[in-house]
Design a protein around this motif. Structure first.
Motif, PDB file in Angstrom:
ATOM      1  N   TYR A  89       0.947  -1.348  -0.163  1.00  0.00           N
ATOM      2  CA  TYR A  89       0.017  -0.172  -0.084  1.00  0.00           C
ATOM      3  C   TYR A  89       0.820   1.410  -0.052  1.00  0.00           C
ATOM      4  O   TYR A  89       0.386   2.262  -0.531  1.00  0.00           O
TER       5      TYR A  89
ATOM      6  N   ALA B 227      -0.091 -12.837  12.322  1.00  0.00           N
ATOM      7  CA  ALA B 227      -1.534 -12.073  12.194  1.00  0.00           C
ATOM      8  C   ALA B 227      -1.989 -12.327  10.657  1.00  0.00           C
ATOM      9  O   ALA B 227      -1.346 -12.436   9.583  1.00  0.00           O
TER      10      ALA B 227
ATOM     11  N   PHE C  49       2.286   1.364  12.171  1.00  0.00           N
ATOM     12  CA  PHE C  49       2.756   1.108  10.788  1.00  0.00           C
ATOM     13  C   PHE C  49       3.473   2.106  10.001  1.00  0.00           C
ATOM     14  O   PHE C  49       4.182   1.810   8.936  1.00  0.00           O
TER      15      PHE C  49
ATOM     16  N   ILE D 138      -5.311   3.124   8.216  1.00  0.00           N
ATOM     17  CA  ILE D 138      -3.832   3.008   7.692  1.00  0.00           C
ATOM     18  C   ILE D 138      -3.684   3.421   6.222  1.00  0.00           C
ATOM     19  O   ILE D 138      -2.817   4.265   5.826  1.00  0.00           O
TER      20      ILE D 138
ATOM     21  N   LEU E 117      -6.043  -7.434   9.527  1.00  0.00           N
ATOM     22  CA  LEU E 117      -6.196  -6.479  10.423  1.00  0.00           C
ATOM     23  C   LEU E 117      -7.656  -6.194  10.432  1.00  0.00           C
ATOM     24  O   LEU E 117      -8.445  -6.491   9.595  1.00  0.00           O
TER      25      LEU E 117
ATOM     26  N   GLU F 131       0.977  -6.978  16.753  1.00  0.00           N
ATOM     27  CA  GLU F 131       1.678  -8.123  15.802  1.00  0.00           C
ATOM     28  C   GLU F 131       1.671  -7.964  14.477  1.00  0.00           C
ATOM     29  O   GLU F 131       3.116  -8.270  13.911  1.00  0.00           O
ATOM     30  N   ALA F 132       0.779  -7.511  13.684  1.00  0.00           N
ATOM     31  CA  ALA F 132       1.106  -7.385  12.351  1.00  0.00           C
ATOM     32  C   ALA F 132       2.027  -6.268  11.967  1.00  0.00           C
ATOM     33  O   ALA F 132       2.673  -6.238  10.963  1.00  0.00           O
ATOM     34  N   ALA F 133       2.095  -5.064  12.831  1.00  0.00           N
ATOM     35  CA  ALA F 133       3.249  -4.129  12.479  1.00  0.00           C
ATOM     36  C   ALA F 133       4.547  -4.474  13.124  1.00  0.00           C
ATOM     37  O   ALA F 133       5.510  -3.495  12.899  1.00  0.00           O
ATOM     38  N   GLY F 134       4.745  -5.383  13.701  1.00  0.00           N
ATOM     39  CA  GLY F 134       5.944  -6.083  14.040  1.00  0.00           C
ATOM     40  C   GLY F 134       6.546  -5.402  15.151  1.00  0.00           C
ATOM     41  O   GLY F 134       7.772  -5.386  15.507  1.00  0.00           O
TER      42      GLY F 134
ATOM     43  N   MET G  53       2.093  -7.602   6.492  1.00  0.00           N
ATOM     44  CA  MET G  53       2.223  -8.015   8.008  1.00  0.00           C
ATOM     45  C   MET G  53       3.245  -8.927   8.642  1.00  0.00           C
ATOM     46  O   MET G  53       3.751  -9.639   7.694  1.00  0.00           O
ATOM     47  N   GLU G  54       3.688  -8.787   9.707  1.00  0.00           N
ATOM     48  CA  GLU G  54       4.638  -9.553  10.234  1.00  0.00           C
ATOM     49  C   GLU G  54       3.860 -10.693  11.238  1.00  0.00           C
ATOM     50  O   GLU G  54       2.803 -10.440  11.433  1.00  0.00           O
TER      51      GLU G  54
ATOM     52  N   SER H 270       6.794   0.390  10.794  1.00  0.00           N
ATOM     53  CA  SER H 270       6.804  -0.866   9.929  1.00  0.00           C
ATOM     54  C   SER H 270       7.425  -0.154   8.402  1.00  0.00           C
ATOM     55  O   SER H 270       8.111  -0.953   7.757  1.00  0.00           O
TER      56      SER H 270
ATOM     57  N   THR I  74      -3.010  -5.309  15.887  1.00  0.00           N
ATOM     58  CA  THR I  74      -2.255  -4.658  15.107  1.00  0.00           C
ATOM     59  C   THR I  74      -0.846  -4.476  15.259  1.00  0.00           C
ATOM     60  O   THR I  74      -0.042  -4.346  14.369  1.00  0.00           O
TER      61      THR I  74
END
Lengths: 259, 259
Positions: A196, A236, B250, A247, A239, B131-134, A232-233, B253, B129
């Motif tokens: 994105y 997950a 993010f 975002i 979102l 977790e997804a963003a590291g 994503m890390e 990230s 969120t």
């Protein structure tokens, strides 16, 4: 003062709180709390109700107002309130009435297209975030949750009064209209190839956001010019829908501020 | 099969659902649904409960499991479930046990510090969120909502099992420890001077996120090296706390992926 829950006005209020059909028939909705009521555009405010305690505390300012409030006993107010700890003030408000042109008026549109979103808090948060990110309007499929649901209204934190929006029977047709206006259509999609933050959002931009559990309907996703992925890390899988929308919208805001 | 709501195990489950005190005494919590239960680390899963309908549908796979499930009638299961439409499976799970070192282990920490967050859904969404963003860990003031609240657990979508976190009695002391580790402390603050997207987050980074209604406690905000602002348009006064945290995380990230 209204002292009984069997009062006709009380019954009507309760219908407006609980039934989208009742709201849509009269083309009204209810907002609660001094902040939400205070932000209501004057011409949209149809009727004001306060609790006895609220009235006694704010009598002077209330008597200055044009629309004299109806007073309910605290018990009756609690009965019609949608919240656990009512502030003691609510208003019956005329529903908004936007057209697609209102959403397309700005030179570089920044639009959200919501497909079958079901969580009232998510949709309210999207409205609130969209206003902050400078989005120009929101299109929703007819099967999205009712924006006039009390919980949604509450989560908009007033953005309901200021963010142009429209329900569409045919979302695909709406998306085609956006394309004709040279607006680039991005689907937020777990299978998206394009990160994105690598796209250029300084031109007209619209994001397609799908249902909380199932993502975008494939017919809708196919309408997009580009499928976007938010990298994503961890483990997950996705979102929250409002978070994903936020975002994306703030990336638009960031790029447009940079110029 | 348990057929009565006055069964001792049923009473205990209900306590775990409703009372943080009961959960903390036994150092357990409850997760519901096949996805949340399926993601539970094997060594943390203490006891499995299923409804009669769920058992009959999934008998084979359930009988293969080491921890043989206890079956409840559908009515009793609905009674102990925290959701309106129970999936028919829940687990009693051992609470996590992290130390500050677990959160500081990574070379470039990316930490959230939550001060007095009260909304269970917000805190759960922040975990998901993060977790997804590291992000590498989450510190919380003791007066934050209980992470083991069923609604919070549900909104983490499994991140509860993977995101290191810690409640601190003295949040300021925790922040000082982060500073000693060369982690830069950013307060998300409506009065911040620095736009969040102009900072360099490729070094150790921690964000202070404040209460939904009142923002950051001023004593906590004073601990920050920098006050950040997320630029907002329209009449929006603030963002939802989870949304603000997500936008900041993010951005970290995004910068770290760019290298």
């Amino acid at each position: 003062m209204i002292t009984s829950t069997s009062n006709q006005k009380v019954k009507e209020l309760l219908q407006f709180q609980k039934k989208s059909k009742a709201r849509n028939q009269e083309r009204v909705f209810i907002a609660e709390g001094s902040r939400m009521v205070g932000e209501t555009p004057r011409k949209s405010l149809l009727k004001l109700y306060v609790s006895e305690t609220y009235y006694n505390k704010h009598r002077e300012e209330l008597e200055k107002m044009k629309s004299h409030p109806e007073v309910l006993t605290d018990t009756v107010f609690a009965y019609v309130s949608d919240t656990k700890s009512p502030q003691g003030i609510l208003a019956v408000i005329r529903q908004m009435d936007y057209r697609l042109e209102d959403i397309l008026r700005k030179r570089t549109p920044h639009i959200l297209v919501l497909d079958n979103l079901q969580d009232p808090g998510n949709v309210g948060t999207i409205f609130r975030t969209a206003e902050a990110a400078g989005a120009t309007g929101i299109l929703m499929s007819r099967d999205c949750v009712d924006i006039y649901n009390p919980k949604t209204i509450r989560s908009t934190m007033g953005a309901i009064y200021r963010m142009p929006f429209l329900y569409l029977d045919d979302l695909q047709k709406g998306i085609r209209t956006l394309k004709e206006k040279n607006i680039r259509i991005y689907a937020a999609h777990l299978k998206g190839d394009n990160s994105y933050d690598k796209e250029d959002y300084r031109r007209g931009t619209a994001f397609l956001i799908g249902n909380e559990g199932n993502g975008l309907n494939s017919d809708i996703a196919r309408c997009a010019d580009t499928w976007l992925r938010i990298p994503m890390e961890g483990q997950a899988e996705s979102l929250n829908a409002a978070m994903a929308a936020g975002i994306l919208m703030f990336e638009v805001s960031r790029q447009r501020r940079k110029g």
